[in-house]
Design a protein around this motif. Structure first.
Motif, PDB file in Angstrom:
ATOM      1  N   ILE A   1     -40.449 -33.077  -0.923  1.00  0.00           N
ATOM      2  CA  ILE A   1     -40.326 -32.190   0.236  1.00  0.00           C
ATOM      3  C   ILE A   1     -40.569 -33.015   1.487  1.00  0.00           C
ATOM      4  O   ILE A   1     -41.516 -33.795   1.553  1.00  0.00           O
ATOM      5  N   ALA A   2     -39.706 -32.842   2.482  1.00  0.00           N
ATOM      6  CA  ALA A   2     -39.886 -33.577   3.739  1.00  0.00           C
ATOM      7  C   ALA A   2     -39.399 -32.710   4.899  1.00  0.00           C
ATOM      8  O   ALA A   2     -38.408 -32.001   4.755  1.00  0.00           O
ATOM      9  N   PRO A   3     -40.101 -32.748   6.020  1.00  0.00           N
ATOM     10  CA  PRO A   3     -41.354 -33.453   6.259  1.00  0.00           C
ATOM     11  C   PRO A   3     -42.534 -32.678   5.676  1.00  0.00           C
ATOM     12  O   PRO A   3     -42.559 -31.457   5.684  1.00  0.00           O
ATOM     13  N   TYR A   4     -43.488 -33.434   5.183  1.00  0.00           N
ATOM     14  CA  TYR A   4     -44.677 -32.867   4.565  1.00  0.00           C
ATOM     15  C   TYR A   4     -45.755 -33.930   4.642  1.00  0.00           C
ATOM     16  O   TYR A   4     -45.607 -34.995   4.054  1.00  0.00           O
ATOM     17  N   GLY A   5     -46.814 -33.657   5.392  1.00  0.00           N
ATOM     18  CA  GLY A   5     -47.901 -34.624   5.496  1.00  0.00           C
ATOM     19  C   GLY A   5     -48.584 -34.580   6.839  1.00  0.00           C
ATOM     20  O   GLY A   5     -48.352 -33.681   7.650  1.00  0.00           O
ATOM     21  N   ALA A   6     -49.452 -35.543   7.063  1.00  0.00           N
ATOM     22  CA  ALA A   6     -50.215 -35.643   8.302  1.00  0.00           C
ATOM     23  C   ALA A   6     -49.458 -36.506   9.304  1.00  0.00           C
ATOM     24  O   ALA A   6     -48.942 -37.564   8.958  1.00  0.00           O
ATOM     25  N   PHE A   7     -49.413 -36.021  10.536  1.00  0.00           N
ATOM     26  CA  PHE A   7     -48.747 -36.741  11.620  1.00  0.00           C
ATOM     27  C   PHE A   7     -49.709 -36.829  12.789  1.00  0.00           C
ATOM     28  O   PHE A   7     -50.402 -35.862  13.121  1.00  0.00           O
ATOM     29  N   SER A   8     -49.741 -37.990  13.425  1.00  0.00           N
ATOM     30  CA  SER A   8     -50.654 -38.214  14.550  1.00  0.00           C
ATOM     31  C   SER A   8     -50.068 -37.687  15.838  1.00  0.00           C
ATOM     32  O   SER A   8     -48.888 -37.865  16.119  1.00  0.00           O
ATOM     33  N   CYS A   9     -50.934 -37.051  16.606  1.00  0.00           N
ATOM     34  CA  CYS A   9     -50.577 -36.551  17.930  1.00  0.00           C
ATOM     35  C   CYS A   9     -51.114 -37.517  18.979  1.00  0.00           C
ATOM     36  O   CYS A   9     -51.852 -38.457  18.670  1.00  0.00           O
ATOM     37  N   LYS A  10     -50.764 -37.244  20.223  1.00  0.00           N
ATOM     38  CA  LYS A  10     -51.304 -37.996  21.356  1.00  0.00           C
ATOM     39  C   LYS A  10     -52.826 -37.902  21.294  1.00  0.00           C
ATOM     40  O   LYS A  10     -53.365 -36.837  21.047  1.00  0.00           O
ATOM     41  N   GLY A  11     -53.489 -38.994  21.440  1.00  0.00           N
ATOM     42  CA  GLY A  11     -54.948 -39.006  21.366  1.00  0.00           C
ATOM     43  C   GLY A  11     -55.460 -39.316  19.973  1.00  0.00           C
ATOM     44  O   GLY A  11     -56.658 -39.376  19.752  1.00  0.00           O
TER      45      GLY A  11
ATOM     46  N   GLU B   1     -55.376 -37.510  17.231  1.00  0.00           N
ATOM     47  CA  GLU B   1     -55.649 -36.379  16.344  1.00  0.00           C
ATOM     48  C   GLU B   1     -54.452 -36.173  15.423  1.00  0.00           C
ATOM     49  O   GLU B   1     -53.330 -36.543  15.762  1.00  0.00           O
ATOM     50  N   GLN B   2     -54.711 -35.603  14.255  1.00  0.00           N
ATOM     51  CA  GLN B   2     -53.624 -35.384  13.309  1.00  0.00           C
ATOM     52  C   GLN B   2     -53.436 -33.907  13.008  1.00  0.00           C
ATOM     53  O   GLN B   2     -54.382 -33.123  13.066  1.00  0.00           O
ATOM     54  N   VAL B   3     -52.199 -33.561  12.708  1.00  0.00           N
ATOM     55  CA  VAL B   3     -51.865 -32.226  12.209  1.00  0.00           C
ATOM     56  C   VAL B   3     -51.095 -32.417  10.908  1.00  0.00           C
ATOM     57  O   VAL B   3     -50.421 -33.437  10.720  1.00  0.00           O
ATOM     58  N   VAL B   4     -51.236 -31.455  10.023  1.00  0.00           N
ATOM     59  CA  VAL B   4     -50.514 -31.486   8.757  1.00  0.00           C
ATOM     60  C   VAL B   4     -49.380 -30.485   8.857  1.00  0.00           C
ATOM     61  O   VAL B   4     -49.582 -29.335   9.247  1.00  0.00           O
ATOM     62  N   ILE B   5     -48.190 -30.940   8.520  1.00  0.00           N
ATOM     63  CA  ILE B   5     -47.044 -30.039   8.495  1.00  0.00           C
ATOM     64  C   ILE B   5     -46.480 -30.020   7.072  1.00  0.00           C
ATOM     65  O   ILE B   5     -46.585 -31.006   6.331  1.00  0.00           O
TER      66      ILE B   5
ATOM     67  N   PHE C   1     -44.359 -36.138  18.448  1.00  0.00           N
ATOM     68  CA  PHE C   1     -45.792 -35.879  18.299  1.00  0.00           C
ATOM     69  C   PHE C   1     -46.631 -36.813  19.156  1.00  0.00           C
ATOM     70  O   PHE C   1     -47.725 -36.443  19.568  1.00  0.00           O
ATOM     71  N   SER C   2     -46.155 -38.016  19.417  1.00  0.00           N
ATOM     72  CA  SER C   2     -46.925 -38.949  20.241  1.00  0.00           C
ATOM     73  C   SER C   2     -47.076 -38.443  21.671  1.00  0.00           C
ATOM     74  O   SER C   2     -47.926 -38.929  22.412  1.00  0.00           O
ATOM     75  N   GLN C   3     -46.270 -37.449  22.036  1.00  0.00           N
ATOM     76  CA  GLN C   3     -46.348 -36.859  23.373  1.00  0.00           C
ATOM     77  C   GLN C   3     -47.110 -35.537  23.398  1.00  0.00           C
ATOM     78  O   GLN C   3     -47.356 -34.984  24.463  1.00  0.00           O
ATOM     79  N   LEU C   4     -47.467 -34.995  22.210  1.00  0.00           N
ATOM     80  CA  LEU C   4     -48.157 -33.709  22.113  1.00  0.00           C
ATOM     81  C   LEU C   4     -49.624 -33.905  21.767  1.00  0.00           C
ATOM     82  O   LEU C   4     -49.941 -34.708  20.898  1.00  0.00           O
ATOM     83  N   SER C   5     -50.487 -33.159  22.426  1.00  0.00           N
ATOM     84  CA  SER C   5     -51.881 -33.158  21.984  1.00  0.00           C
ATOM     85  C   SER C   5     -52.010 -32.141  20.856  1.00  0.00           C
ATOM     86  O   SER C   5     -51.217 -31.205  20.764  1.00  0.00           O
ATOM     87  N   ALA C   6     -52.980 -32.317  20.007  1.00  0.00           N
ATOM     88  CA  ALA C   6     -53.194 -31.371  18.916  1.00  0.00           C
ATOM     89  C   ALA C   6     -53.502 -29.977  19.462  1.00  0.00           C
ATOM     90  O   ALA C   6     -53.148 -28.971  18.848  1.00  0.00           O
ATOM     91  N   ARG C   7     -54.098 -29.901  20.625  1.00  0.00           N
ATOM     92  CA  ARG C   7     -54.423 -28.606  21.222  1.00  0.00           C
ATOM     93  C   ARG C   7     -53.178 -27.841  21.670  1.00  0.00           C
ATOM     94  O   ARG C   7     -53.191 -26.635  21.783  1.00  0.00           O
ATOM     95  N   SER C   8     -52.092 -28.569  21.951  1.00  0.00           N
ATOM     96  CA  SER C   8     -50.862 -27.902  22.377  1.00  0.00           C
ATOM     97  C   SER C   8     -50.004 -27.492  21.188  1.00  0.00           C
ATOM     98  O   SER C   8     -48.950 -26.883  21.359  1.00  0.00           O
TER      99      SER C   8
END
Length: 86
Positions: free
Chosen positions: A8-18, A20-24, A72-79
């Motif tokens: 399955i893709a995309p599936y996993g942790a991706f780094s955001c600006k700063g 922080e990581q989010v899992v999608i 994602f490199s342009q998004l903060s995890a808070r956004s």
């Protein structure tokens, strides 16, 4: 594969600006289209023949992850919009 899913893709942790990581976990083509529109603001990716289906996304995983990481490199995890694609 770490946190990634082998079929399955995309599936996993991706780094955001700063850093922080989010899992999608995009589990079907409908969620992929929603993710492209709502999160990536790249509806063109949903129709890209390399990424249009899960089979294509898995086969082209490095290029797919590069596109996601670019946004994602342009998004903060808070956004992060949270459960946007369910």
């Amino acid at each position: 594969m770490g946190l990634n899913h082998p079929s399955i893709a995309p599936y996993g942790a991706f780094s955001c600006k700063g850093g922080e990581q989010v899992v999608i976990a995009i589990q079907n083509d409908r969620e992929w289209v929603s993710f492209c529109e709502a999160v990536l603001a790249r509806p063109d990716l949903a129709g890209d023949p390399h990424f249009q289906t899960n089979v294509g996304r898995c086969a082209n995983r490095p290029a797919l992850e590069e596109e996601i990481n670019r946004v994602f490199s342009q998004l903060s995890a808070r956004s992060w919009p949270g459960d946007c694609c369910g």
